[in-house]
Design a protein around this motif. Structure first.
Motif, mmCIF file in Angstrom:
data_model
loop_
_atom_site.group_PDB
_atom_site.id
_atom_site.type_symbol
_atom_site.label_atom_id
_atom_site.label_comp_id
_atom_site.label_asym_id
_atom_site.label_seq_id
_atom_site.Cartn_x
_atom_site.Cartn_y
_atom_site.Cartn_z
ATOM 1 N N SER A 1 -1.092 10.085 3.206
ATOM 2 C CA SER A 1 0.121 9.197 3.213
ATOM 3 C C SER A 1 0.531 9.330 1.517
ATOM 4 N N PRO A 2 -0.620 9.035 0.142
ATOM 5 C CA PRO A 2 -0.527 8.808 -0.925
ATOM 6 C C PRO A 2 0.353 10.894 -1.637
ATOM 7 N N ALA B 1 -4.554 -3.196 4.375
ATOM 8 C CA ALA B 1 -3.596 -3.035 5.015
ATOM 9 C C ALA B 1 -3.470 -1.163 5.654
ATOM 10 N N ASP C 1 1.489 3.742 -2.895
ATOM 11 C CA ASP C 1 0.744 5.569 -2.608
ATOM 12 C C ASP C 1 2.393 6.617 -3.342
ATOM 13 N N ARG D 1 -7.884 6.952 1.671
ATOM 14 C CA ARG D 1 -6.489 6.542 1.419
ATOM 15 C C ARG D 1 -5.971 6.152 -0.152
ATOM 16 N N ALA E 1 0.915 -1.448 -0.041
ATOM 17 C CA ALA E 1 -0.309 0.203 0.030
ATOM 18 C C ALA E 1 1.016 1.447 0.060
ATOM 19 N N TYR E 2 2.252 1.338 0.539
ATOM 20 C CA TYR E 2 2.832 2.397 0.746
ATOM 21 C C TYR E 2 3.752 2.561 -0.125
ATOM 22 N N ARG E 3 3.913 1.612 -0.907
ATOM 23 C CA ARG E 3 4.360 1.198 -2.729
ATOM 24 C C ARG E 3 3.862 2.711 -3.208
ATOM 25 N N PRO F 1 6.172 -0.099 -8.416
ATOM 26 C CA PRO F 1 4.455 0.505 -8.386
ATOM 27 C C PRO F 1 4.470 2.161 -8.065
ATOM 28 N N GLU F 2 5.745 2.935 -7.308
ATOM 29 C CA GLU F 2 5.729 4.272 -6.944
ATOM 30 C C GLU F 2 5.336 5.186 -8.001
ATOM 31 N N PHE G 1 -6.726 -2.811 0.036
ATOM 32 C CA PHE G 1 -6.377 -3.478 0.001
ATOM 33 C C PHE G 1 -7.876 -4.435 0.286
ATOM 34 N N ALA H 1 3.321 11.632 -0.362
ATOM 35 C CA ALA H 1 3.945 11.004 -1.140
ATOM 36 C C ALA H 1 4.784 11.494 -3.126
ATOM 37 N N ARG H 2 3.614 12.474 -2.878
ATOM 38 C CA ARG H 2 3.090 13.626 -4.516
ATOM 39 C C ARG H 2 3.781 14.676 -3.885
ATOM 40 N N TYR I 1 -2.077 1.660 7.683
ATOM 41 C CA TYR I 1 -0.364 1.669 8.364
ATOM 42 C C TYR I 1 -0.783 1.954 9.256
#
Lengths: 285, 367
Positions: free
Chosen positions: B98-99, B85, A185, B146, A181-183, B72-73, B81, B102-103, B87
């Protein structure tokens, strides 16, 4: 528990007290001894009543052991410092190497992976005496004998397998989907490892670190053979208290108190992470 | 060219083949439900699209980019999921953020987007909670939030309603179309519940035996299943499958001579939907005498278990009121089967057979 009848609670109390006494009494006695002179320690019958003295601690910290045979130089504080350097650096190095390795063993199937992991573990069941002689000869010719570098290297035999195998189990318990999931993201593999995997395995890392530290701290035989007085840890240095004029029980007790203190502090510090691990476990399902 | 394209994709784990020669094309903005029995490789397919596993063969394109071996990123999609899943060491807010983090979004933008998507999914009041303090439904919504937060052009939902209780599932089934429309994304939705597939999909892709065995709008899959396996999976109660030898379209069904004009000769598998078996107390022309073994009321519909003289079991269904007319227990009743509504499959290839010029599925469009 609240429904327990009175006598059950009393019985539990009594049993717990007996167990606690059994395990804690020696420590308590050593603690008392550290404030006594050799004469009061050795009197018969022993008594809990005595005039406390700090002379044992003074002797240890000043490095001068005054006995009836004269003044003896002891390097206790130096030994304590050595113990700290050796244990801290060994454990730090093992964490640096072992945590990523544990992750690799937990997540990836690769050729000979299990064999490598098992070989590393097998270092733990080989008796140290078996490897000591060849090791001493190699170290001699490589100039590694009596160096911090050499000792820390050998200490990896103790600390690395421990950390590797304990932490590996914790990594295996983390659901892969959380990392996935973190990947997804938008985070790199390395960032996922540092931000998700390591924090979630922290209780295991704390436990492994604590154990590895204790094992490294308590090591005697490697340091005895491979290090001279200059690099000796307290475990070896304590031999100095067996002097020509007798065994210095008071100083030994004081040095025990001083040398368990770092381990005790570390255990108290690591404890909250261990407890955190227990509460985090509830989420995994 | 379609928005998402899979060509000849194969994936094996050790000796076990999960996907083989899989082709799939999804149009931009389409909501495609991937439906299949458990173990058919639905989740693996999503993981391949997300880049969490690498394909062994084939290519994957998203938009106008080939992403087959991209990390994947870097694929910029959203995924929810089955087991949520989340955190566990981060609050619901941080999970959803979180996403966006990351962006590299700004803090104000992150706060705005998280609040927006949390309101959409009605979890605004639990944003400060840790996942362990959330109920199952809230966890599920947080994981959906998410995936939605960064407004990904492609959204992969891996059976998100699998692990929530029946009431929540029903609620979300009604709510999801609205939420997904708002996201304006191309959606791949994996499920093994055919009702969910019917309710949520613009089209449904049935995954069976390592590949897509049928892809069409939900009604057509129900009305014209391509294989007996699909016919069995799609529909509740399960379709009756019988093996018969046809002679010029004629065959014997439990003592009754039936005729499917133009169906030809040879071994056939006959699929009879339970709702196409009419059960009555009185015999009529062409009816089969059967024993009514059991009636299972399912609120709106009732399922009837019938036994033919030679011991064959048939499932039929009717409305609850009709079922009320039948006395409970073993009773002799009569079943009428309209041959025009029988599905025909070739037992060898397992493919659907349609007699030329014949509307074998006549009237079933309403089913």
């Amino acid at each position: 528990m609240g429904s327990d009848s009175g006598w059950k609670r009393v019985l539990r109390g009594v049993l717990l007290t007996i167990v606690a006494l059994f395990f804690l009494f020696p420590i308590f006695w050593v603690f008392l001894m550290s404030f006594q002179t050799n004469e009061t320690i050795l009197r018969i019958p022993p008594s809990i009543v005595f005039e406390p003295t700090l002379q044992n601690y003074v002797a240890l910290i000043s490095g001068k052991l005054v006995s009836n045979a004269g003044v003896l130089e002891i390097a206790f504080m130096k030994n304590l410092g050595n113990s700290l350097i050796l244990s801290v650096v060994s454990v730090a190095l093992s964490l640096l190497l072992g945590v990523p390795a544990a992750y690799a063993f937990a997540r990836f199937k690769f050729r000979l992976g299990e064999d490598i992991a098992f070989t590393l573990l097998s270092f733990r069941f080989a008796p140290p005496l078996l490897v000591l002689l060849p090791l001493a000869l190699y170290f001699q010719s490589m100039g590694l004998i009596d160096t911090y570098f050499g000792l820390i290297w050998v200490y990896q035999l103790i600390t690395l397998p421990l950390i590797l195998w304990i932490v590996r189990g914790y990594f295996e318990d983390i659901s892969e989907d959380i990392e996935y999931a973190y990947r997804v993201d938008g985070n790199s593999w390395l960032r996922t490892f540092l931000k998700i995997s390591v924090p979630l395995a922290r209780p295991g890392i704390a436990a492994a670190m604590l154990l590895a530290f204790i094992f490294a701290w308590n090591n005697f035989v490697f340091a005895l053979i491979l290090a001279s007085a200059d690099k000796q840890p307290v475990t070896v240095g304590a031999l100095a208290f067996v002097t020509a004029s007798g065994i210095q029980y008071g100083q030994i007790a004081a040095s025990i108190v001083l040398s368990v203190t770092p381990t005790l502090l570390l255990a108290l510090y690591a404890q909250r992470y261990l407890v955190e691990g227990l509460s985090l476990g509830a989420v995994k399902g | 060219m379609s928005y998402l394209e899979l060509h000849g994709v194969a994936k094996r784990f050790g000796k076990e083949t999960v996907l083989e020669g899989l082709d799939l094309a999804v149009e931009q903005g389409e909501r495609l439900v991937v439906f299949g029995p458990s173990g058919s490789g639905k989740t693996v397919m999503l993981r391949l699209i997300a880049g969490l596993n690498d394909v062994d063969e084939g290519t994957i394109r998203i938009g106008d980019r080939e992403v087959t071996f991209e990390a994947p990123e870097r694929r910029g999609l959203g995924m929810a999921f089955q087991n949520f899943a989340l955190y566990p060491h981060m609050s619901a807010f941080d999970n959803i953020a979180s996403p966006l983090r990351a962006r590299g979004e700004s803090m104000t933008e992150i706060r705005r987007r998280v609040t927006e998507v949390a309101d959409l999914l009605k979890i605004g009041h639990v944003l400060e909670h840790q996942p362990k303090a959330l109920s199952n439904g809230q966890k599920q919504r947080t994981s959906l939030a998410r995936a939605l937060a960064p407004k990904p052009p492609l959204l992969l939902l891996d059976d998100p309603l699998r692990n929530v209780d029946a009431k929540l599932r029903y609620e979300m089934r009604l709510e999801l179309p609205r939420v997904l429309r708002q996201a304006a994304a191309t959606v791949l939705y994996v499920t093994q519940d055919y009702k969910e597939a019917m309710a949520l999909g613009d089209r449904v892709a049935v995954l069976d035996r390592h590949r897509v065995s049928q892809i069409d709008v939900p009604d057509t899959i129900y009305a014209r299943p391509a294989t007996p396996a699909i016919a069995r999976l799609f529909g509740d109660p399960t379709i009756n499958i019988l093996e018969r030898r046809l002679e010029g379209g004629r065959f014997d069904l439990f003592g009754q001579d039936l005729d499917i004009p133009g169906a030809g000769s040879g071994e056939r598998l006959l699929g009879i939907r339970p709702e196409h078996i009419e059960v009555s107390m009185e015999p009529s022309a062409g009816s089969i005498p059967v024993v009514l073994d059991a009636v299972t009321p399912l609120n709106v519909r009732a399922v009837l278990l019938l036994k033919t003289r030679d011991g064959h079991e048939l499932l039929a269904s009717c409305s609850e009121e009709e079922a009320a007319r039948f006395p409970r227990g073993h009773k002799d009743v009569h079943a009428t089967i309209d041959p025009a509504r029988i599905h025909l499959f070739d037992p060898g290839s397992g493919r659907r057979l349609d007699a030329s010029g014949q509307r074998l599925d006549g009237g079933a469009e309403h089913g």
